[in-house]
Design a protein around this motif. Sequence first.
Motif, PDB file in Angstrom:
ATOM      1  N   GLY A  82       0.831  -1.192   0.000  1.00  0.00           N
ATOM      2  CA  GLY A  82       0.000   0.000   0.000  1.00  0.00           C
ATOM      3  C   GLY A  82       0.865   1.241   0.000  1.00  0.00           C
ATOM      4  N   CYS A  83       0.254   2.382  -0.295  1.00  0.00           N
ATOM      5  CA  CYS A  83       0.997   3.638  -0.312  1.00  0.00           C
ATOM      6  C   CYS A  83       0.050   4.790   0.005  1.00  0.00           C
ATOM      7  CB  CYS A  83       1.641   3.861  -1.680  1.00  0.00           C
ATOM      8  SG  CYS A  83       2.728   5.306  -1.767  1.00  0.00           S
ATOM      9  N   VAL A  84       0.559   5.789   0.737  1.00  0.00           N
ATOM     10  CA  VAL A  84      -0.161   7.033   0.992  1.00  0.00           C
ATOM     11  C   VAL A  84       0.677   8.171   0.424  1.00  0.00           C
ATOM     12  CG1 VAL A  84      -1.238   8.535   2.705  1.00  0.00           C
ATOM     13  CG2 VAL A  84      -1.040   6.076   3.152  1.00  0.00           C
ATOM     14  N   VAL A  85       0.082   8.964  -0.464  1.00  0.00           N
ATOM     15  CA  VAL A  85       0.768  10.105  -1.067  1.00  0.00           C
ATOM     16  C   VAL A  85       0.149  11.384  -0.519  1.00  0.00           C
ATOM     17  CG1 VAL A  85       1.408  11.265  -3.211  1.00  0.00           C
ATOM     18  CG2 VAL A  85       1.135   8.764  -3.172  1.00  0.00           C
ATOM     19  N   ASP A  86       0.992  12.306  -0.078  1.00  0.00           N
ATOM     20  CA  ASP A  86       0.524  13.594   0.446  1.00  0.00           C
ATOM     21  C   ASP A  86       0.785  14.680  -0.584  1.00  0.00           C
ATOM     22  OD1 ASP A  86      -0.255  15.743   2.009  1.00  0.00           O
ATOM     23  OD2 ASP A  86       1.625  15.826   3.128  1.00  0.00           O
ATOM     24  N   ALA A  87      -0.251  15.461  -0.891  1.00  0.00           N
ATOM     25  CA  ALA A  87      -0.096  16.569  -1.830  1.00  0.00           C
ATOM     26  C   ALA A  87       0.849  17.630  -1.294  1.00  0.00           C
ATOM     27  CB  ALA A  87      -1.462  17.192  -2.128  1.00  0.00           C
ATOM     28  N   GLY A  88       0.927  17.759   0.034  1.00  0.00           N
ATOM     29  CA  GLY A  88       1.770  18.778   0.642  1.00  0.00           C
ATOM     30  C   GLY A  88       1.173  20.165   0.592  1.00  0.00           C
ATOM     31  N   THR A  89      -0.131  20.253   0.330  1.00  0.00           N
ATOM     32  CA  THR A  89      -0.782  21.553   0.150  1.00  0.00           C
ATOM     33  C   THR A  89      -1.735  21.921   1.283  1.00  0.00           C
ATOM     34  OG1 THR A  89      -2.504  20.464  -1.172  1.00  0.00           O
ATOM     35  CG2 THR A  89      -0.630  21.416  -2.363  1.00  0.00           C
ATOM     36  N   PHE A  90      -2.053  20.982   2.154  1.00  0.00           N
ATOM     37  CA  PHE A  90      -3.040  21.243   3.200  1.00  0.00           C
ATOM     38  C   PHE A  90      -2.374  21.929   4.388  1.00  0.00           C
ATOM     39  CE2 PHE A  90      -6.073  20.429   6.568  1.00  0.00           C
ATOM     40  CZ  PHE A  90      -7.298  20.474   5.918  1.00  0.00           C
ATOM     41  N   ASP A  91      -3.014  22.974   4.892  1.00  0.00           N
ATOM     42  CA  ASP A  91      -2.501  23.691   6.056  1.00  0.00           C
ATOM     43  C   ASP A  91      -3.096  23.052   7.308  1.00  0.00           C
ATOM     44  OD1 ASP A  91      -1.569  25.400   7.990  1.00  0.00           O
ATOM     45  OD2 ASP A  91      -2.511  27.207   7.169  1.00  0.00           O
ATOM     46  N   TRP A  92      -2.343  22.174   7.937  1.00  0.00           N
ATOM     47  CA  TRP A  92      -2.827  21.454   9.108  1.00  0.00           C
ATOM     48  C   TRP A  92      -2.981  22.380  10.312  1.00  0.00           C
ATOM     49  CZ3 TRP A  92      -4.534  17.059   7.391  1.00  0.00           C
ATOM     50  CH2 TRP A  92      -3.900  16.432   6.324  1.00  0.00           C
ATOM     51  N   SER A  93      -2.387  23.569  10.243  1.00  0.00           N
ATOM     52  CA  SER A  93      -2.460  24.521  11.361  1.00  0.00           C
ATOM     53  C   SER A  93      -3.580  25.538  11.198  1.00  0.00           C
ATOM     54  CB  SER A  93      -1.123  25.265  11.495  1.00  0.00           C
ATOM     55  OG  SER A  93      -0.071  24.376  11.772  1.00  0.00           O
ATOM     56  N   ALA A  94      -4.363  25.399  10.140  1.00  0.00           N
ATOM     57  CA  ALA A  94      -5.423  26.380   9.888  1.00  0.00           C
ATOM     58  C   ALA A  94      -6.540  26.300  10.915  1.00  0.00           C
ATOM     59  CB  ALA A  94      -5.992  26.183   8.488  1.00  0.00           C
ATOM     60  N   SER A  95      -6.638  25.159  11.626  1.00  0.00           N
ATOM     61  CA  SER A  95      -7.641  24.999  12.674  1.00  0.00           C
ATOM     62  C   SER A  95      -7.034  24.110  13.751  1.00  0.00           C
ATOM     63  CB  SER A  95      -8.920  24.362  12.115  1.00  0.00           C
ATOM     64  OG  SER A  95      -8.686  23.002  11.761  1.00  0.00           O
ATOM     65  N   ASP A  96      -7.828  23.841  14.775  1.00  0.00           N
ATOM     66  CA  ASP A  96      -7.352  22.961  15.848  1.00  0.00           C
ATOM     67  C   ASP A  96      -7.833  21.519  15.646  1.00  0.00           C
ATOM     68  OD1 ASP A  96     -10.040  23.233  16.335  1.00  0.00           O
ATOM     69  OD2 ASP A  96      -9.835  23.949  18.400  1.00  0.00           O
ATOM     70  N   LYS A  97      -8.233  21.179  14.409  1.00  0.00           N
ATOM     71  CA  LYS A  97      -8.791  19.855  14.145  1.00  0.00           C
ATOM     72  C   LYS A  97      -7.734  18.751  14.098  1.00  0.00           C
ATOM     73  CE  LYS A  97     -12.779  21.503  11.469  1.00  0.00           C
ATOM     74  NZ  LYS A  97     -13.468  21.477  10.139  1.00  0.00           N
ATOM     75  N   PHE A  98      -6.483  19.119  13.843  1.00  0.00           N
ATOM     76  CA  PHE A  98      -5.459  18.109  13.604  1.00  0.00           C
ATOM     77  C   PHE A  98      -4.257  18.326  14.527  1.00  0.00           C
ATOM     78  CE2 PHE A  98      -7.738  19.181   9.681  1.00  0.00           C
ATOM     79  CZ  PHE A  98      -8.418  17.973   9.475  1.00  0.00           C
ATOM     80  N   PRO A  99      -4.461  18.134  15.820  1.00  0.00           N
ATOM     81  CA  PRO A  99      -3.398  18.433  16.787  1.00  0.00           C
ATOM     82  C   PRO A  99      -2.138  17.595  16.609  1.00  0.00           C
ATOM     83  CG  PRO A  99      -5.224  17.250  17.836  1.00  0.00           C
ATOM     84  CD  PRO A  99      -5.683  17.658  16.489  1.00  0.00           C
ATOM     85  N   SER A 100      -2.257  16.381  16.085  1.00  0.00           N
ATOM     86  CA  SER A 100      -1.062  15.560  15.898  1.00  0.00           C
ATOM     87  C   SER A 100      -0.080  16.202  14.929  1.00  0.00           C
ATOM     88  CB  SER A 100      -1.435  14.173  15.389  1.00  0.00           C
ATOM     89  OG  SER A 100      -2.046  13.411  16.406  1.00  0.00           O
ATOM     90  N   LEU A 101      -0.590  17.037  14.038  1.00  0.00           N
ATOM     91  CA  LEU A 101       0.255  17.674  13.042  1.00  0.00           C
ATOM     92  C   LEU A 101       0.523  19.144  13.344  1.00  0.00           C
ATOM     93  CD1 LEU A 101      -1.476  16.043   9.957  1.00  0.00           C
ATOM     94  CD2 LEU A 101       0.832  15.550  10.753  1.00  0.00           C
TER      95      LEU A 101
END
Length: 429
Positions: A220-239
């Motif tokens: 399997g493989c996961v590819v990240d676009a690298g375009t999402f701002d994980w800091s734009a909200s508090d929804k993704f604290p791990s990142l």
Amino acid sequence: MTEKTQGFDTMQVHAGAKPDPATGARQVPIYQTTSYVFRDADHAAALFNLQEVGYIYSRLTNPTVMALADRIAALEGGAGAVCCSSGHAAQLLALFPLMGPGKNIVVSTRLYGGTVTQFSQTIKRFGWSATFVDFDDLDAVRGAIDENTRAIFGEAIANPGGYIMDVRAIADIADDAGVPLIIDNTSATPYLCRPIEHGATLVVHSTTKFLTGNGTVTGGCVVDAGTFDWSASDKFPSLSQPEPAYHGLVFQETFGPMAFTFHSIAIGLRDLGMTMNPQAAHYTLLGIETLSLRMRKHCDNALAVAEWLEKDERVTGVTFAGLPSSPYYERTKSVCPLGAGALFTFSVKGGYDACVKLVDSVELFSHVANLGDTRSLIIHSASTTHRQLTEEQQHAAGAAPDMVRLSIGIEDADDLIADLDQALAKATA
């Protein structure tokens, strides 16, 4: 000349691979090793602190596996990628940094049966949940999103029916909600569809299928676009916030566009252990070298078989999106302009019993629970891959009891048609 300016056919051979610096080996070697010698104590500390990129232990990274990840990332147009042990592992790896107890994902009803089970049953054990929606109903997709939604998930070409998803429309909804869109691109491959160009954040693959193409290894493989701002909200604290599982490191702040990729290696692979072995990576690298050549033949054969089936009186319907009669025909031109893939279903007169007799009567087609092989494959989804679903779920997923799924290979199309002809004669006698 950089990889970004190279054509697809060039990248599928060269991306992620250079002659081995130690031996000059032109093909990527199989680095069959568990661990790597550090230069000294400072070097080891720098690697563990993620201050230097390198190799520590093959559960995390391996040169053969990394070559594969880099090649798939290049073909998909992503910033980075992580390879793992199977397509199902890739789905969990994609969700792992995003989710938490009480959080949910919005997913398409048209999914592989194993994915439906994984999302409807298995992820409940983590305290996660999934809301299933017809992705052709954009208002229903919007209505399913709430404050606890952390991702939207769909398949570019849905298994088993071969339905084409309007990736851009769903990506726009995801953007408005501030959540990533995850696209399973297994059935399409980056040759037919590049979901990142249509707005997807993450792309997952079962490399077992068309990318490897020869039915030898799972991956399997996961590819990240690298375009999402994980800091734009508090929804993704791990990142976006100090990660307690990695001594308080803030991945978005430290790695920017590579935040998701580094998190998936340093924490996802480290703690979940869903590692791809280097032998499997080697087989998949070899398979990708001929991906475009195979996909052209897959698509040409699929169209020929689908056109023949559509005219046959023993068949009541064909779902191939490359047929003008398909409701997805026009959408295919923008989402998958080079072809509608090689996966589709057809309905047989006589229903469930006729389908079972059909798969028992083929001679050239192989009756297996796989797809994306050079060999043509057949299966009755309702009695196998989608057996665990209710009949209502089977219909929603495109795996009704009277349907047979085909994965068309690269043989001579006339031979495939002849085999289906004799099998249909026996099934509907």
